[in-house]
Design a protein around this motif. Structure first.
Motif, mmCIF file in Angstrom:
data_model
loop_
_atom_site.group_PDB
_atom_site.id
_atom_site.type_symbol
_atom_site.label_atom_id
_atom_site.label_comp_id
_atom_site.label_asym_id
_atom_site.label_seq_id
_atom_site.Cartn_x
_atom_site.Cartn_y
_atom_site.Cartn_z
ATOM 1 N N GLU A 269 34.502 37.709 30.156
ATOM 2 C CA GLU A 269 33.754 38.318 30.709
ATOM 3 C C GLU A 269 34.110 38.495 32.400
ATOM 4 N N LEU A 270 34.605 37.678 32.881
ATOM 5 C CA LEU A 270 34.534 38.082 33.995
ATOM 6 C C LEU A 270 36.134 38.167 34.360
ATOM 7 N N ILE A 271 37.403 38.262 33.453
ATOM 8 C CA ILE A 271 38.373 38.508 33.794
ATOM 9 C C ILE A 271 38.473 40.232 32.789
ATOM 10 N N ASP A 272 39.414 40.973 34.505
ATOM 11 C CA ASP A 272 38.931 42.496 33.166
ATOM 12 C C ASP A 272 40.573 42.856 32.086
ATOM 13 N N VAL A 273 40.521 41.951 31.085
ATOM 14 C CA VAL A 273 42.143 41.734 30.696
ATOM 15 C C VAL A 273 42.368 43.932 30.359
ATOM 16 N N THR A 274 41.460 44.258 29.980
ATOM 17 C CA THR A 274 42.424 45.396 30.013
ATOM 18 C C THR A 274 42.965 46.224 31.077
ATOM 19 N N GLU A 276 46.138 45.909 33.734
ATOM 20 C CA GLU A 276 47.133 44.956 34.269
ATOM 21 C C GLU A 276 47.120 44.151 35.552
ATOM 22 N N GLY A 277 47.937 42.859 35.197
ATOM 23 C CA GLY A 277 47.766 41.671 35.644
ATOM 24 C C GLY A 277 46.108 41.243 35.982
ATOM 25 N N MET A 278 45.528 41.628 34.599
ATOM 26 C CA MET A 278 43.985 40.760 33.958
ATOM 27 C C MET A 278 43.075 40.182 35.635
ATOM 28 N N PRO A 279 42.733 41.191 36.556
ATOM 29 C CA PRO A 279 41.968 40.667 37.659
ATOM 30 C C PRO A 279 40.618 40.335 37.360
ATOM 31 N N ILE A 280 40.169 39.971 38.583
ATOM 32 C CA ILE A 280 38.881 39.827 38.192
ATOM 33 C C ILE A 280 37.905 40.882 37.928
ATOM 34 N N SER A 281 36.891 41.256 37.074
ATOM 35 C CA SER A 281 36.627 42.677 37.096
ATOM 36 C C SER A 281 35.604 43.238 38.282
ATOM 37 N N GLU A 282 35.659 44.361 38.379
ATOM 38 C CA GLU A 282 35.140 44.896 39.919
ATOM 39 C C GLU A 282 33.901 44.308 39.634
ATOM 40 N N SER A 283 32.903 44.524 39.099
ATOM 41 C CA SER A 283 31.603 44.591 39.692
ATOM 42 C C SER A 283 30.977 42.634 40.106
ATOM 43 N N TYR A 284 32.359 41.952 39.510
ATOM 44 C CA TYR A 284 32.403 40.652 40.021
ATOM 45 C C TYR A 284 32.625 40.896 41.247
ATOM 46 N N ALA A 343 41.391 34.720 46.969
ATOM 47 C CA ALA A 343 42.391 34.165 46.414
ATOM 48 C C ALA A 343 42.656 33.114 45.361
ATOM 49 N N ARG A 344 42.350 32.331 45.846
ATOM 50 C CA ARG A 344 42.237 30.632 45.105
ATOM 51 C C ARG A 344 41.724 30.782 43.922
ATOM 52 N N LEU A 345 40.060 30.963 43.668
ATOM 53 C CA LEU A 345 39.962 31.290 42.743
ATOM 54 C C LEU A 345 40.578 32.269 41.858
ATOM 55 N N ASN A 346 41.299 33.503 42.100
ATOM 56 C CA ASN A 346 41.511 34.672 41.136
ATOM 57 C C ASN A 346 42.995 33.348 40.763
ATOM 58 N N ASP A 347 43.798 32.450 41.460
ATOM 59 C CA ASP A 347 44.922 32.073 41.272
ATOM 60 C C ASP A 347 44.580 31.031 40.403
ATOM 61 N N CYS A 348 43.426 30.791 39.637
ATOM 62 C CA CYS A 348 42.816 29.915 39.419
ATOM 63 C C CYS A 348 42.980 29.505 37.448
ATOM 64 N N PHE A 349 42.816 31.380 37.339
ATOM 65 C CA PHE A 349 42.621 31.816 35.903
ATOM 66 C C PHE A 349 44.304 32.929 35.215
ATOM 67 N N THR A 350 45.147 31.686 36.176
ATOM 68 C CA THR A 350 46.544 31.704 35.634
ATOM 69 C C THR A 350 46.806 31.786 34.384
ATOM 70 N N ARG A 351 46.866 30.225 34.650
ATOM 71 C CA ARG A 351 46.618 29.249 33.147
ATOM 72 C C ARG A 351 45.783 29.661 31.739
ATOM 73 N N TRP A 352 44.699 30.610 32.213
ATOM 74 C CA TRP A 352 43.601 30.994 31.043
ATOM 75 C C TRP A 352 45.419 32.600 30.833
ATOM 76 N N ARG A 353 45.005 33.005 31.577
ATOM 77 C CA ARG A 353 45.515 34.619 31.704
ATOM 78 C C ARG A 353 46.906 34.314 30.507
ATOM 79 N N ASP A 354 47.757 33.736 30.713
ATOM 80 C CA ASP A 354 49.252 33.019 30.260
ATOM 81 C C ASP A 354 49.060 32.424 28.646
ATOM 82 N N LEU A 355 47.578 32.158 28.551
ATOM 83 C CA LEU A 355 47.144 30.920 27.222
ATOM 84 C C LEU A 355 47.303 32.588 26.334
#
Length: 939
Positions: A269-274, A276-284, A343-355
Motif C-alpha cells: 500500500e506504500l509502494i506503487d507496484v504498478t 516502473e521501478g516501484m517507487p513510493i506512491s505519490e500521496s505518501y 532516499a534511505r527510506l526508499n532504498d530500504c524497500f529494495t529487498r521487498w521489491r526484489d522479492l
C-alpha cells in the motif's frame, strides 16, 4: 524408530558409523564367538583373522537360506545383509534388562525405569488422560493472535503448561500463576528477576525451579554461586552509543515523526507496484518530502547529538570528522544524514521489491507451464508446486491483515535498520516456510528471520529447519527475476576475496593486486583466495519427511565457515586503535580495536566434502535451486525436482559491521594453547560484563588450523560497548584474566603475591577431578569441536593469563602502533619541552595523545596535543607564557574552549609538577605507574 542398519563383512568405510554394522574379525560378534565357552562341548577350533571370514560367510548363507536375513546392495560398491522384520518374535520382558553381549554395557537408570513404569500404571488404571494433557509454545515465531489465544487459555486454566521464550519475560501478568520452571540459568540477575517474577503476582506462595545444564559453563558457574544470580546486582544495560547505525535509526525516527505521516501496515500500500521501478506512491512521497519537517528534524537531531555528548568521542575518525570539534562534527553529520532520510527510506524497500518481482515471476512462469498443452505431467506437477510456493510468498509479501508479520511496514523498517528495533535482528535473512496441506488457516505460512551471521549456517544450502514439529529443507535461494532473453547467458554476479594467510584480514576489489597484507604487512602469496562469493538474502524451504543417516552425519559436522574482516579507513589510513599489552618489559600481545569494522562470514562447503580445495555449492543461476553436487557429498532429496537450466558454483556469504577486537599473543601458540586462551578469555569477559554466551563471539584467525590471532566481536545489535572498554582500560583485562584463572579451578595460596610471581606448581587446584576441562570451567555445548584442544593445565596459556593480571597497555592511535605513534608525535612536537612531556608519558606508562598540533579553526587555536575520546586539549606552556599579556590570552582561550565542552589541561614549564596533573586525570592519561615500582616488579 531408527532406520535399520546393514551388516557388512569387513571394516566400515569412514563416516558410516550410523548405518553400517561391521562383522569383521575385530567386531564384537567376532570377539564373542572367539570365547571357547560359547561353543560348549562342541568341537572347537580357535578363531583368528584367517579362518574368521569363512565362518561368518557360512553363517550368513545359512541364515539367508532359512529366510531370517536377506542380502541387499547398500550402495554402488558395497553389499550387506539386513534382518527380516517378520521373523522377529516379541515377548514380554521381566522388567529387568538382559545383557546383550553384542552391545556396549548400558547402566540401568532407576529414575527413568520408575518414571516409565509410573506412566504405564497411570494409563492402565486411567488415573490421568495423558493424551489430553495439552501444552503450547509461546515465542516470537508464533502468530500474535495465537499467542493471545494461548495466554487467555493459560489464564483460565484450560492450558496448564506453556513453553516460553523471553516473550513472557516482560509485560505479561497472570495473577494465578504459581510455578515457573527455568530450563537454564538466565543471562543476568535482571533477567532472573523478571522471569521468576511471573509467579506469585497476587502475593500467593510461588515456586521457581531453575535447571542448571551440565554442558553449560554459565549454568554450572551459577549452580556453584546461586547468590550471584538470585541476589545478584542488577547492572544498568550496556549500549554502545557511538554506534553509527544506532544513532542513524533514531535520527530517521525523529524525521518520520516530524513529517506526521502514518505509514500503512502493508508495504504494497506504500509502494506503487504498478509503476516502473516501484517507487513510493505519490500521496505518501509528497507528505514525506516536507522541507518544514526536515528543518524540524534537524533541530531535534542537533539536540539529540548534544545529549549524547562525549559518548560520541570514539566515533571521531570513524564516522565523525576528526578535524573538527566533536559538537561541530556531530551536528554536521546529523544534518547530512537527515537530508538523506527520504532516499534511505526508499532504498530500504529494495529487498521487498526484489522479492515481489521474483515471486511474481515464479507464479507467472509456473502458470504458463501448468496451462501449456506441451507440458508433460511431471512438468505440470512441478509447476503446480512452484505455483503454490509462489502464492504463499506473494500472500506474505502483501499481508495487510492485523496479525504481526515480518513484512508489516514498521517492523520491516526496523529489520532494515531504518528505525530502532532492539527486538528484531537488523537486516536479517528470511526463510519462507510453506503451510501444511491440512492447515485451514493461512497464518501457518510463515517467514522465519534470523540474524545474518547465524543464518549463514542455519539457512545454508540444503540445511534442515525445524519449526512447529515439522522439518523443512532449504531448497532454493530467492533471486531477482531473470529476463527470459538472458537464459543462455545467465550467471550470478560473483565477488572475489583474498584472505591473509597469517592474520586472516580480507582484501577485496582493488586490494586483490596487493603483495602485502594491509593489516600485518606479511606477503599475501600464501593467502586463501575465494573466487565465487555470492551474497545470500532470502531462501525458500520445502517440507521433508525423511532424512538419511549420511545426511544426519553431514548436518552434525556442519559447514566449513570462514570469517574475515576489514577495518574502516579514512584518507587511506586504517581506523583501528593498535596497542601493546605488556607485563613489565615482557610483551604479552598486540591488540587492535576497530569500531564498525566489516565482517564477512563465508560458507565454503560441508566440512565432510570430498575435496577441500573446491569451495562452494552448485546452484541453478536461473531459479536459485541448490543442485546435486558430487564434490559436496550429494543431495539425497532429489525427488521430482525441476530440470536443471544451468550450473554454477558459488560460495554463499553474509556481511555486517561490528565492533571488533583482535588479539595477537606474543607466544608460539599450539592449537591447545590457542583454544584454551580463546575460551578462557571469552568466559572471563562474559562473567565480568554479564553477557550471554551468544552475545560475544570468539574465533581464531586466520582459521581453525592456523591460530595466529583471536578475533572477538559483539553479536548483539548495536553492541554493548564491552570491547571499547577492553581496548582502553587495562584494569578490565586484569579482572578478566583473574576471573578466567579462578574459573579454571586455580587459586593463589597468598592473595598478596601476584599470579606471575608464583611458580605454577604452587597454585592450588580447587577441582582435581577436572583434568583438561569440564562444563564447570570453560567447556560448553557450543565449543564441542574444540574440546580435544582445550586444556586448563596448559602451562603456556596459564603463564600468559598470569602475566595478564598485572598487564599495562601502551596505546597507539590513527591506525598506528604505539612505537610508530610515539615517533610521529615527537616529529610533530614544536619544542624540547613538548618532547620532554611525551617522554614523561612513556616513563609513567600513560596513554599517548591522538594528535599533535591540531588546528581548531573555530577557535583559532592550536593546542600542543589532543585526546579525542576524553575531548582533552593539552598545552605545554614554555617560559613566554609567564608574561601577563600572554597569561590573559591563555585564560580567555581556556574559557572559550571549556564553554565548548573541551577539557583544557595546561602543563607549566616546571616538570616536577607534571606527575600530580597526570594522577588527577586518569580518565585522560590512564593509571600512572611509578618508574621505581615498575623496576621493582621487573626485578
Amino acid at each position: 524408530m531408527a532406520k535399520g542398519s546393514h551388516a557388512i563383512i569387513g571394516s566400515r568405510p569412514k563416516g558410516r558409523e550410523f548405518d553400517l554394522v561391521s562383522l569383521g574379525s575385530r567386531s564384537r560378534l567376532a570377539q564373542e564367538l572367539k570365547k571357547p565357552g560359547i561353543w560348549g562341548n562342541a568341537p572347537y577350533e580357535p578363531l583368528n583373522d584367517k579362518n574368521w571370514p569363512a565362518l561368518i560367510e557360512a553363517l550368513l548363507q545359512a541364515l539367508e537360506t532359512y529366510g531370517l536375513i536377506e542380502a541387499e546392495t547398500v550402495d554402488k560398491e558395497l553389499s550387506g545383509y539386513q534382518l527380516i522384520g517378520e521373523v522377529l518374535v516379541w515377548k514380554r520382558g521381566s522388567g529387568t534388562p538382559e545383557r546383550d553381549p553384542l552391545a556396549p554395557a548400558i547402566a540401568n537408570n532407576p529414575y527413568f525405569t520408575a518414571l516409565y513404569q509410573a506412566v504405564a500404571d497411570s494409563l492402565k488404571h486411567q488415573h490421568h488422560d495423558w493424551f489430553q494433557f495439552l501444552a503450547h509454545e509461546h515465542t516470537a515465531q508464533v502468530d500474535p493472535e495465537d499467542r493471545e489465544d494461548r495466554e487467555r487459555a493459560f489464564r483460565s486454566g484450560e492450558l496448564r503448561v506453556m513453553f516460553c521464550s523471553p516473550t513472557m519475560e516482560l509485560g505479561v501478568d497472570i495473577s494465578s500463576l504459581n510455578t515457573v520452571y527455568l530450563r537454564n540459568v538466565p543471562p543476568t540477575p535482571a533477567n532472573y528477576a523478571q522471569r521468576s517474577g511471573r509467579a506469585g503476582r497476587s502475593g500467593q506462595p510461588a515456586l521457581v525451579v531453575t535447571y542448571c545444564a551440565a554442558q553449560s559453563p554459565h549454568d554450572q558457574y551459577f549452580f556453584r554461586e546461586p547468590r550471584r544470580m538470585v541476589h545478584g546486582q542488577v547492572t544498568p544495560p550496556m549500549l554502545d552509543l557511538a554506534n553509527e547505525e544506532l544513532v542513524s535509526s533514531h535520527l530517521f525516527a525523529t524525521w518520520l515523526s516530524e513529517t506526521g505521516t502514518r505509514l500503512p501496515a502493508a508495504i504494497n500500500e506504500l509502494i506503487d507496484v504498478t509503476e516502473e521501478g516501484m517507487p513510493i506512491s505519490e500521496s505518501y512521497a509528497d507528505s514525506l518530502a516536507n522541507e518544514k519537517a526536515l528543518a524540524g528534524a534537524q533541530q531535534r537531531g542537533k539536540r539529540l547529538m548534544q545529549l549524547l555528548g562525549d559518548a560520541l568521542a570514539p566515533a571521531q575518525g570513524v564516522w565523525l570528522n576528526s578535524q573538527e570539534p566533536l559538537e561541530v562534527a556531530a551536528s554536521g553529520w546529523a544534518d547530512k544524514r537527515l537530508q538523506q532520510a527520504m532516499a534511505r527510506l526508499n532504498d530500504c524497500f529494495t529487498r521487498w521489491r526484489d522479492l515481489y518481482r521474483s515471486t511474481l515471476k515464479q507464479i507467472e512462469e509456473a502458470n504458463r507451464l501448468m496451462t501449456s498443452p506441451a507440458s508433460s505431467k511431471r512438468e505440470r506437477d512441478i509447476a503446480k508446486r512452484r505455483w503454490e510456493e509462489g502464492s504463499i510468498q506473494f500472500s506474505l509479501l502483501q499481508d495487510n491483515s492485523k496479525r504481526q508479520s515480518d513484512f508489516e511496514t514498521y517492523r520491516y523498517l526496523a529489520g532494515q535498520g531504518f528505525l530502532p528495533g532492539y527486538n528484531f535482528p537488523r537486516l536479517p535473512l528470511a526463510a519462507f516456510i510453506p503451510g501444511t496441506r491440512t492447515s485451514r488457516r493461512e497464518n501457518h505460512n510463515r517467514v522465519l528471520s534470523r540474524p545474518r551471521f547465524l543464518a549463514i549456517s542455519e539457512f545454508g544450502p540444503l540445511s534442515l529447519i525445524y519449526h512447529e514439529g515439522q522439518q523443512y529443507r532449504v531448497k532454493r535461494v530467492i533471486l531477482g527475476a531473470v529476463d527470459q532473453q538472458q537464459v543462455t547467458e545467465a550467471k550470478l554476479p560473483e565477488q572475489q576475496a583474498k584472505m591473509c594467510g597469517h592474520c586472516g584480514y580480507g582484501h577485496f576489489n582493488e586490494q586483490l593486486d596487493l603483495d602485502l597484507c594491509v593489516a600485518c604487512q606479511t606477503p599475501l602469496s600464501e593467502g586463501k583466495m575465494v573466487h565465487n562469493l555470492f551474497r545470500i538474502e532470502n531462501v525458500a524451504t520445502r517440507p521433508v519427511t525423511r532424512i538419511t543417516c549420511d545426511e544426519e552425519e553431514r548436518m552434525r559436522q556442519g559447514y566449513d565457515l570462514r570469517t574475515t574482516l576489514q577495518y574502516p579507513e579514512e584518507n587511506g589510513v586504517l581506523k583501528a586503535v593498535r596497542s601493546n599489552m605488556q607485563q613489565g618489559d615482557d610483551p604479552l600481545a598486540e591488540m587492535e580495536y576497530a569500531q564498525q569494522a566489516h565482517i564477512w562470514r563465508i560458507n565454503l562447503g560441508w566440512k565432510r566434502r570430498k575435496n577441500k580445495e573446491i569451495d562452494g555449492f552448485m546452484i541453478d543461476p536461473l531459479n536459485g535451486t541448490w543442485l546435486k553436487d558430487d564434490e559436496q557429498g550429494g543431495n539425497e532429496d532429489n525427488e521430482a525436482d525441476e530440470p536443471v537450466n544451468q550450473r554454477q558454483r558459488i560460495s554463499p556469504f553474509v556481511t555486517d559491521r561490528r565492533n571488533v577486537l583482535v588479539l595477537r599473543p606474543k607466544l608460539a601458540m599450539s592449537p591447545t594453547t590457542a583454544a584454551t586462551l580463546q575460551y578462557a578469555i571469552k568466559r572471563g569477559i562474559e562473567l565480568n560484563f554479564q553477557l550471554e554466551e551468544s552475545e560475544l563471539m570468539a574465533e581464531p584467525l586466520p582459521n581453525m588450523q592456523e591460530r595466529n590471532a583471536l578475533l572477538f566481536y559483539e553479536a548483539a545489535e548495536g553492541g554493548a560497548g564491552v570491547l571499547t572498554r577492553l581496548a582502553t582500560e587495562p584494569s578490565a583485562w586484569r579482572q578478566v584474566a583473574e576471573t578466567a584463572l579462578e574459573l579454571m579451578h586455580w587459586q593463589r595460596p597468598d592473595d598478596n603475591v601476584a599470579w606471575h610471581e608464583l611458580p605454577q606448581d604452587q597454585w592450588q587446584d580447587t577441582n582435581t577431578s577436572c583434568e583438561a576441562g569440564c562444563y564447570r570451567c570453560i567447556l560448553s555445548y557450543f565449543n564441542q569441536p574444540d574440546h580435544e584442544n582445550i586444556d586448563r593445565r596448559d602451562r603456556e596459556a596459564l603463564q600468559w593469563l598470569a602475566q595478564l593480571t598485572e598487564m599495562t597497555l601502551e596505546t597507539g592511535s590513527g591506525g598506528n602502533r604505539p612505537a610508530d605513534q610515539a615517533a610521529q608525535l615527537k616529529r610533530a612536537s614544536g619544542s624540547s619541552l613538548e618532547q620532554a612531556w611525551l617522554d614523561a608519558l612513556q616513563r609513567y606508562s600513560l596513554r599517548q595523545p591522538d594528535a599533535a598540533q591540531p588546528y581548531l579553526k573555530e577557535f583559532n587555536v592550536r593546542p600542543d596535543f589532543a585526546y579525542r575520546d576524553s575531548r582533552a586539549l593539552i598545552f605545554v606552556d614554555g617560559p613566554h607564557h609567564d608574561h601577563e599579556d600572554r597569561r590573559m590570552i591563555d585564560q580567555q582561550q581556556t574559557r572559550d574552549l571549556e564553554d565548548a565542552g573541551f577539557l583544557v589541561l595546561r602543563f607549566p614549564k616546571e616538570t616536577n609538577s607534571w606527575p600530580a596533573l597526570f594522577a588527577s586525570h586518569p580518565d585522560v592519561f590512564g593509571t600512572m605507574t611509578e618508574p621505581a615500582k615498575r623496576e621493582t616488579s621487573d626485578s
